[in-house]
Design a protein around this motif. Sequence first.
Motif, PDB file in Angstrom:
ATOM      1  N   GLU A  89      -2.893  39.765 -10.758  1.00 24.13           N
ATOM      2  CA  GLU A  89      -2.195  40.324  -9.590  1.00 24.13           C
ATOM      3  C   GLU A  89      -3.034  40.381  -8.566  1.00 24.13           C
ATOM      4  O   GLU A  89      -4.029  40.002  -8.411  1.00 24.13           O
ATOM      5  N   ARG A  90      -2.358  40.457  -7.328  1.00 28.56           N
ATOM      6  CA  ARG A  90      -2.880  40.628  -6.084  1.00 28.56           C
ATOM      7  C   ARG A  90      -2.522  41.821  -5.190  1.00 28.56           C
ATOM      8  O   ARG A  90      -1.861  41.620  -4.101  1.00 28.56           O
ATOM      9  N   PRO A  91      -3.567  43.037  -5.544  1.00 22.52           N
ATOM     10  CA  PRO A  91      -3.424  44.054  -4.618  1.00 22.52           C
ATOM     11  C   PRO A  91      -4.116  43.652  -3.312  1.00 22.52           C
ATOM     12  O   PRO A  91      -4.866  42.664  -3.170  1.00 22.52           O
ATOM     13  N   GLY A  92      -3.588  44.267  -2.353  1.00 25.29           N
ATOM     14  CA  GLY A  92      -4.170  44.035  -1.090  1.00 25.29           C
ATOM     15  C   GLY A  92      -3.933  42.702  -0.185  1.00 25.29           C
ATOM     16  O   GLY A  92      -4.073  42.468   1.050  1.00 25.29           O
ATOM     17  N   TYR A  93      -3.095  41.777  -0.991  1.00 27.28           N
ATOM     18  CA  TYR A  93      -2.828  40.692  -0.295  1.00 27.28           C
ATOM     19  C   TYR A  93      -1.402  40.685   0.530  1.00 27.28           C
ATOM     20  O   TYR A  93      -0.777  41.923   0.428  1.00 27.28           O
ATOM     21  N   GLY A  94      -1.577  39.877   1.521  1.00 31.32           N
ATOM     22  CA  GLY A  94      -0.335  40.322   2.707  1.00 31.32           C
ATOM     23  C   GLY A  94      -0.474  40.981   3.727  1.00 31.32           C
ATOM     24  O   GLY A  94       0.366  41.264   4.611  1.00 31.32           O
ATOM     25  N   VAL A  95      -1.915  41.786   3.830  1.00 30.67           N
ATOM     26  CA  VAL A  95      -1.968  42.655   4.969  1.00 30.67           C
ATOM     27  C   VAL A  95      -2.471  41.658   6.131  1.00 30.67           C
ATOM     28  O   VAL A  95      -1.991  41.761   7.334  1.00 30.67           O
TER      29      VAL A  95
END
Length: 282
Positions: A89-95
Amino acid sequence: MDLKVTRYEIDPAGVATLWLDRPGRGNSWTGRMHDEYRWICKRLDDDPDVRVIVLTGTGSTFCAGADFKALDSYVGAKTYDPNLAVDAERPGYGVRPEFDADMAWQLGMRTPLIAAINGACAGIAVALAAFCDLRFAVEDAKITTVAPRIGLPAEYGLAWILPRLMGVTHAADLLLTGRVVLAEEMRSWGFFNRVLPREQFHESVDAYAHQLAAVSPAAATTTKRQIWADLLHADPRAAVEQSKELIGLHMTSADYAEGVAALMEKRRPRFEPQPSTREETP
């Protein structure tokens, strides 16, 4: 996901506690723990009722670093895969693109993350704690990066984050020697917000987390992103102008109206949950 080496819970105030949970192995880090940790963080960060995450270890150890069996498996290897888990999973990605990497993704999370270092913290666990927003420790906690003592360089962005937290001089000491440092010494360097006696530790961290959970979730998210974004450039004018734009935006929000009303009426504010967002902060 079937959680085997981590666990978590959320209380009614929106404070989530996440445990590294391998007490028989010093809560040592494995690929499985990495996947579970990111899976939990993604769900907590996407839950608008979660306002703070406290990361700690089961028992009296935070994390003893990478599991020794994993370290031994690389001895004599011809190659090393630098990606902890490509499909995690990629929490925090894309910010921000600067945060789209192992450990650094914690800076992109909506939710403030508190590292509660309840005991020994070694190796990769130092990076795990360093990329949290706030850090508390028990006074007898021992901290070491280990890396140079096993023939490795600074790992997972520690050469970037540690000088920003406690200055180049102290970061060089920790990273070049790999020596064991007590939490009290690292508190004097600025790494820890507080270092507490063990008998007061959990109660004090919990009280602080609930204090943080009571502020405006939208303001907390924006402020967190301001802090880390401004550390990526050396332009104070840009920081001031961007903050003025954000102030204007937040003054139109329900949280601002509620905060002012609560101040005037001398009561605690009642802020609404903040939906998860992935809008980039310049």
